[in-house]
Design an enzyme around this catalytic site. Structure first.
Site, PDB file in Angstrom:
ATOM      1  CG  HIS A 189      -2.135  -1.013   0.714  1.00  0.00           C
ATOM      2  ND1 HIS A 189      -2.127  -2.321   1.111  1.00  0.00           N
ATOM      3  CD2 HIS A 189      -3.196  -0.876  -0.119  1.00  0.00           C
ATOM      4  CE1 HIS A 189      -3.159  -2.950   0.560  1.00  0.00           C
ATOM      5  NE2 HIS A 189      -3.828  -2.093  -0.182  1.00  0.00           N
ATOM      6  CD  GLU A 431     -10.077  -7.989  -3.340  1.00  0.00           C
ATOM      7  OE1 GLU A 431      -9.083  -7.336  -3.036  1.00  0.00           O
ATOM      8  OE2 GLU A 431     -11.127  -8.015  -2.652  1.00  0.00           O
ATOM      9  CG  ASP A 455      -5.746  -9.098  -2.209  1.00  0.00           C
ATOM     10  OD1 ASP A 455      -4.694  -9.426  -1.620  1.00  0.00           O
ATOM     11  OD2 ASP A 455      -6.448  -8.135  -1.849  1.00  0.00           O
ATOM     12  NE  ARG A 465      -1.280  -6.756  -2.122  1.00  0.00           N
ATOM     13  CZ  ARG A 465      -2.457  -6.116  -2.139  1.00  0.00           C
ATOM     14  NH1 ARG A 465      -3.586  -6.795  -2.046  1.00  0.00           N
ATOM     15  NH2 ARG A 465      -2.504  -4.820  -2.262  1.00  0.00           N
ATOM     16  CB  CYS A 502      -9.880  -1.503  -9.004  1.00  0.00           C
ATOM     17  SG  CYS A 502     -10.415  -2.769  -7.863  1.00  0.00           S
TER      18      CYS A 502
HETATM   19  C1  PEP Z   1      -6.652  -5.717  -5.237  1.00  0.00           C
HETATM   20  O1  PEP Z   1      -6.553  -6.653  -4.450  1.00  0.00           O
HETATM   21  O2  PEP Z   1      -6.350  -5.810  -6.445  1.00  0.00           O
HETATM   22  C2  PEP Z   1      -7.118  -4.411  -4.778  1.00  0.00           C
HETATM   23  C3  PEP Z   1      -7.363  -3.446  -5.632  1.00  0.00           C
HETATM   24  O3  PEP Z   1      -7.276  -4.232  -3.430  1.00  0.00           O
HETATM   25  P1  PEP Z   1      -6.057  -3.893  -2.441  1.00  0.00           P
HETATM   26  O4  PEP Z   1      -4.841  -3.643  -3.289  1.00  0.00           O
HETATM   27  O5  PEP Z   1      -6.440  -2.715  -1.652  1.00  0.00           O
HETATM   28  O6  PEP Z   1      -5.967  -5.147  -1.655  1.00  0.00           O
HETATM   29 MG    MG Z   2      -7.370  -6.479  -2.473  1.00  0.00          MG
END
Ligand code: PEP
Ligand code: MG
Length: 570
Positions: A189, A431, A455, A465, A502
């Site tokens: 993040h 996900e 995810d 990840r 996303c």
């Molecule tokens: C994802 O998992 O691709 C996602 C957009 O959510 P985050 O990265 O916040 O886990």
């Molecule tokens: Mg995610």
């Protein structure tokens, strides 16, 4: 000169002296003191030092950033002198014979909760000021050495073990030219925040913090994922040229800001931005985003000492919807857990946090937390084009329960005479591989899918990840991932729904031709990726990409897929 390889997390090249950011421990323990007069003097001393610091920060901010920004520090000074705060602290020390840090922390927390529960946005902001001031005084009382990242006031590259998302959010772009960390991956993040701040970053270097000294000149190449410590003059020159070429390219992309996103053969797709805070909306609009495809609401819950109440949340959601002026805004409900912790939730440590009690799993259990968020969202819905999305959905039952709670809150609000939009799409993030495989069934009940590849890839490949040692398995172009993506898109279209993405893959220039060919309707990405993506899509024919995607699905390795994409003639 030393070259270190890491993971390219945010594009661009930065050259500046290193600034090592290490985190202090703000834990306060209750200690009895025999001599309360000495303790009061210790408090006074910490207050004086904090005042002196604030005076000089205020002065510097006034010179460099103007009166408005300097007012923040003037208000911090007022808090430091406020008898309403100080008298109870002094009384506690004198009467209860407790140490100064405990008395201060306990009193300040009471004020913070009080401010946070106020209706007015102004008073809610005072909670954040109180938190900052408390930390500043605690630094002296606890003998910590720490510079708040928000206070960095000369051009630097921040070097850290890791940066929390809230550290990253506080970095001042004017001075922080780039950052590099020991741990993390492209989808951690802090990396995502770096892209929204448009700061070049290299993460997952394993040991940059140990290799660098404060003040060393370093180069962060966020295009290639390299860090160079103490480069020679020739190397600096070479990287200055690379930095300038990248800035020129950005200028060229900016010409596409007001253009629609259409392929060479005239097919329109939607390019949206991912945001973490209401302030990020400006980046999406500046970069010509057609929507917000993912608002990660958990950042609203982080960097504070208790849950944001309904008013705090309502204000944030309303701001985002209003600033998007009727364009779609997909708000994801709370996705806490995994690498995002909430200290005040006091959750037991888990062996596998990414496979644990996170996101919708937690929300369906803590319906008190969830309902507050749903109410705030529903109330905000009349200010724009809201879409609500549940994260980490693994079963249809979870989706049905989450939707039922949403409907329940909606009915309550209507009964209270509060207006709620009638036009809110309700979707899920895909996900978890199980959900992708069963997408045909989900498509009968949801309004849309948004594929969360960050995810989805880690769960499909069973590769954390965040763990750079298994990053070789983190393969967006693996045909297995492409097949899952295809299943989701096809399932959506069969039921007349739309499918977006996303995860970071949506903004990846190698993936975009494949995703266009697979029929993705909406691509949501870091704001800075929007214009490069628009430029790329305008050079691609959708019909040709359909053929390319069909071939990619029949390949056996990620490498073969990459080669196929690289062979495209633009
Ligand atoms: C994802 O998992 O691709 C996602 C957009 O959510 P985050 O990265 O916040 O886990
Ligand atoms: Mg995610």
């Amino acid at each position: 000169m030393l070259n270190i390889t890491g993971i390219a997390a945010s594009s661009g090249v930065a050259i500046a002296p290193a600034f090592k950011l290490e985190h202090p421990d703000f834990t306060v323990t209750k200690r009895e003191v025999a001599d309360s007069a000495a303790e009061l003097a210790r408090l006074e001393d910490a207050l004086t030092k904090s005042r002196q610091e604030l005076e000089s920060i205020k002065e510097r901010t006034l010179q460099e950033l103007g009166e408005k920004k300097a007012e923040i520090f003037a208000s911090h000074l007022l808090i430091l002198d406020d008898p309403e705060l100080l008298t109870p602290v002094q009384d506690k020390i004198a009467n209860e014979k407790v140490c100064a840090e405990f008395a201060l922390n306990e009193t300040a927390q009471e004020f913070i909760s009080m401010f946070e529960n106020m209706k007015s946005a102004y008073l809610q902001e005072r909670a954040a000021d109180m938190r900052d001031v408390t930390k500043r005084v605690l630094i002296h009382l606890l003998g910590l050495s720490y510079v708040n990242p928000a206070e960095i006031s000369k051009e630097v590259i921040v070097v850290a073990e890791d940066l929390t998302p809230s550290d990253t959010a506080q970095l001042n772009r004017k001075y922080v030219k780039g950052f590099t960390t020991n741990i993390g991956g492209r989808t951690s993040h802090s990396a995502i925040m770096a892209r929204s701040l448009e700061i070049p970053a290299v993460v997952g270097t394993k040991d940059v913090l140990e290799q660098v000294k404060d003040g060393d000149l370093i180069i962060v190449d966020g295009l290639e994922g390299t860090v160079i410590i103490n480069p020679d003059a020739e190397t600096v020159k070479q990287y200055e040229a690379k930095r300038d070429a990248h800035l020129r390219q950005i200028k060229e992309w900016r010409l596409l800001r007001e253009e629609p996103t259409t392929s060479k053969d005239g097919v329109h797709v939607e390019l949206a931005g991912n945001i973490g805070t209401p302030n990020d909306v400006d980046g999406v609009n500046d970069n010509g985003g057609e929507a917000v495809g993912l608002y990660r609401t958990e950042f609203l819950y982080m960097g504070r000492t208790e849950m944001p109440n309904e008013e705090v949340q309502f204000n944030a959601y309303k701001t985002v919807l209003e600033r998007m002026e009727g364009k779609p805004v997909v708000v994801r409900t709370l996705d806490i857990g995994g690498d995002k912790e909430l200290p005040y939730l006091d959750m037991p440590k888990e062996m596998n946090p990414f496979l644990g009690f996170r996101a919708v799993r937690l929300c369906l259990d803590r319906t008190d937390i969830f309902s507050t968020q749903l109410r705030a969202l529903l109330r905000a819905s009349v200010y724009g084009n809201l879409r609500i999305m549940f994260p980490m959905i693994a079963t249809l039952d979870e989706f049905r329960q989450a939707k039922a709670l949403l409907m329940e809150e909606k009915a309550k609000l209507i009964a209270e005479g509060i207006e709620v939009s009638d036009n809110i799409q309700i979707g899920i993030m895909v996900e978890i591989p199980a959900t992708a495989v069963l997408a045909d069934q989900f498509a009968k009940e949801v309004d849309f899918f948004s594929i969360g590849t960050n995810d989805l890839i880690q769960y499909t490949m069973a590769a954390d990840r965040m763990n750079e040692r298994v990053s070789y398995l983190y393969q967006p172009y693996n045909p297995s991932i492409l097949r899952l993506v295809k299943m989701v898109i096809d399932a959506a279209h069969k039921e007349g729904r739309w499918a977006g993405m996303c995860g970071e893959m949506a903004g990846d220039t190698t993936a975009i031709p494949l995703l266009l060919g697979l029929g993705l309707d909406e691509f949501s990405m870091s704001a800075t990726s929007i214009l490069p993506a628009r430029s790329l899509i305008s050079k691609l024919s959708k019909a040709e990409m359909e053929e390319l995607a069909a071939q990619a699905l029949q390949k056996s390795t990620a490498q073969e897929v990459v080669e196929l994409v690289r062979a495209i003639k633009l």
